[in-house]
Design a protein around this motif. Structure first.
Motif, short mmCIF file in Angstrom:
data_model
loop_
_atom_site.label_atom_id
_atom_site.label_comp_id
_atom_site.label_asym_id
_atom_site.label_seq_id
_atom_site.Cartn_x
_atom_site.Cartn_y
_atom_site.Cartn_z
N ASP A 1 0.83 -1.21 0.00
CA ASP A 1 0.00 0.00 0.00
C ASP A 1 0.87 1.26 0.00
N ARG B 1 -4.22 7.19 0.67
CA ARG B 1 -3.78 5.80 0.72
C ARG B 1 -2.81 5.58 1.88
N ALA C 1 -3.16 3.10 5.00
CA ALA C 1 -2.10 2.17 5.38
C ALA C 1 -1.79 2.28 6.87
#
Length: 249
Positions: free
Chosen positions: A74, A100, A104
């Protein structure tokens, strides 16, 4: 080598890296979630679940390793998507990357709960009561699912940004962009319901089954495209974007 050639080379490298990371992530997810958790965790039976973890200690530990691989991927994807999508819109690609990375971070917190579960499974005969261990393990398994579900809402926001940017590119196939956008709404709706509307779990489960295909194919399809096609030619913005609208810096 000119600046444009260097930029295109960076895009191609980022595309290949991101594509490989997405494929690795899909395989790790199929193992850690699809095989390990789905086979070991028995819904509404904490004792059976704990016995499964005890008897398959190595498998559960391998599942945790798979989650750590997903977490690393990720982070890699967040970087590669930013580099690849930056020519389309620097600020939105940066936002997508930060969403993102935020996801994560939340996933990392969720994984810690699985680590605690394996510690409890290895604590049989210690100061914990034998009757307490399944209850404690169930609490941390539920915490993992809850925290991960919250993270997936943010992940949906990330896919929305990526889907929007790819849709506005002439190079990227529109079906991939549409799948990404459908997946983004699916993740957000499903996990908002799981997290904040547990009374709708039966309906949400059906909705998740219906939307599983676009949720899987959206990012995986983009990853495969990135691996084989991404960055081979410079990204071209849709004519609907003016320089002012794109705010290129």
């Amino acid at each position: 080598m000119t600046y444009l050639e260097i930029e295109q080379s960076d895009q191609r490298n980022a595309a290949v890296t991101g594509g490989i990371a997405i494929i690795i992530m899909a395989l790790a997810s199929a193992f850690s979630y699809g095989l390990v958790l789905e086979s070991l965790v028995i819904q509404d039976d904490m004792n059976a679940t704990f016995q499964n973890i005890l008897s398959s200690n190595g498998l559960f530990t391998a599942g945790i390793l798979g989650w750590l691989i997903i977490l690393i991927c990720d982070i890699v994807v967040a970087w590669s998507f930013y580099i690849f999508l930056k020519p389309l819109h620097k600020n939105l690609s940066l936002l997508a990357s930060w969403l993102r990375l935020t996801y994560a971070g939340i996933l990392g917190v969720a994984i810690l709960n699985l680590v605690i579960v394996i510690i409890l499974a290895n604590s049989t005969g210690s100061f914990f009561s034998t009757n307490d261990l399944p209850v404690l393990a169930n609490v941390f398994l539920e915490a993992f699912k809850m925290i991960w579900s919250i993270g997936l809402i943010i992940f949906g926001g990330h896919l929305m940004m990526v889907g929007y940017l790819t849709f506005r590119s002439k190079n990227i196939p529109k079906p991939i962009s549409i799948l990404l956008l459908i997946a983004s709404f699916a993740y957000m709706i499903i996990h908002v319901c799981y997290t904040f509307l547990p009374q709708l779990n039966a309906f949400t489960s059906v909705l998740e089954v219906v939307l599983t295909i676009p949720m899987v194919l959206g990012e995986l399809g983009f990853g495969i495209w990135l691996l084989f096609k991404g960055g081979k030619v410079p990204l071209v913005r849709d004519a609907g974007f003016t320089k002012k609208q794109m705010n290129i810096q």
